[in-house]
Design a protein around this motif. Structure first.
Motif: not given
Length: 273
Positions: A218-238
């Motif tokens: 799940w390559t997007v999971s790499a952003i857990q290691l980034h010091p300044k990572a932002l995810i904007v999602c909608d309610e359906d994605a949660t």
């Protein structure tokens, strides 16, 4: 990592576009020090681009001192056309400041190497905007891609080829089997990474990214290691997230807005006093 939850795709697009607008304006770019912006193609960013065009038309934003690098290219014409149709031809960006990988290059490996060198020559990417696939891939870094990968030629998975057929009159036979893409490591080198995730079909990927560990499947999971990572999602994605996870991130926003005061917090979440 910051997670911002909005009602639907339109609200996500508006929030992310406003964030990019404010980041560019706060940066106050000049010809000598441009704002370097990484951009994706696909359906996810279309709403963001629509809002960015609106901000330009309203005099709220200029792209004159913005330099862009696109994440990927799987067809010599499709993604160039996509970017000019949805964004570039509607704003004041200088053509020489637009960088898109050339799928027609005589030496594709050399093209990828030069792309990396160009980013470094501009001082690196300030903000990389990205979308993801349902399998959690960012750019064309599909499951199994190295998390230290750089810009390269990549064979596409069947699901990605099928998804991209919408850009080729839904004729899968017309879709390229290989693509040029920035690597996971390339994206992580940016000073900030901002990801859009919308729709119930991407809920498993968001859950893997937020609630589980870093995983090259799940390559997007790499952003857990980034010091300044932002995810904007909608309610359906949660929908696949634990209730307590959703409540936690919503409570963080509540604290910022109502207790600390949004005016006392910088764009990247830093307290100003």
């Amino acid at each position: 990592m910051r997670l911002v939850i909005r009602q639907d795709y339109d609200a996500v697009s508006e929030h992310m576009a406003a964030y990019i607008r404010d980041r560019i304006n706060e940066f106050n770019p000049t010809p000598e020090k441009p704002f370097v912006l990484g951009l994706p193609t696909g359906s996810s960013p279309v709403g963001v681009y629509k809002n960015l065009v609106k901000y330009y038309q309203n005099g709220e934003l200029s792209f004159k001192n913005v330099v862009t690098f696109n994440m990927d290219e799987d067809h010599p014409e499709s993604y160039h056309s996509f970017m000019w149709h949805h964004l570039f031809k509607h704003v004041d960006i200088l053509p020489q400041n637009v960088h898109i990988l050339n799928g027609n290059a005589e030496n594709l490996d050399d093209e990828c190497k030069k792309f990396e060198e160009k980013m470094k020559a501009f001082g690196g990417v300030e903000l990389f905007l990205g979308g993801i696939g349902p399998d959690g891939h960012i750019a064309f870094n599909e499951p199994g891609s190295s998390l230290s990968s750089r810009t390269r030629v990549k064979t596409l998975a069947y699901d990605t080829i099928l998804a991209n057929s919408r850009f080729f009159d839904n004729d899968i036979s017309k879709v390229p089997r290989m693509a040029l893409t920035v690597g996971v490591g390339t994206v992580m080198d940016a000073r900030e990474v901002a990801i859009i995730i919308t729709g119930a079909h991407k809920a498993p990927a968001l859950a893997k990214c937020i609630e589980e560990g870093v995983n090259h499947m799940w390559t997007v999971s790499a952003i857990q290691l980034h010091p300044k990572a932002l995810i904007v999602c909608d309610e359906d994605a949660t929908l696949e997230l634990h209730v307590k996870t959703v409540k936690y991130f919503k409570s963080i926003e509540h604290v910022v807005n109502d207790l600390i005061g949004a005016e006392n917090v910088g764009l990247q979440g830093n307290v100003l006093y």
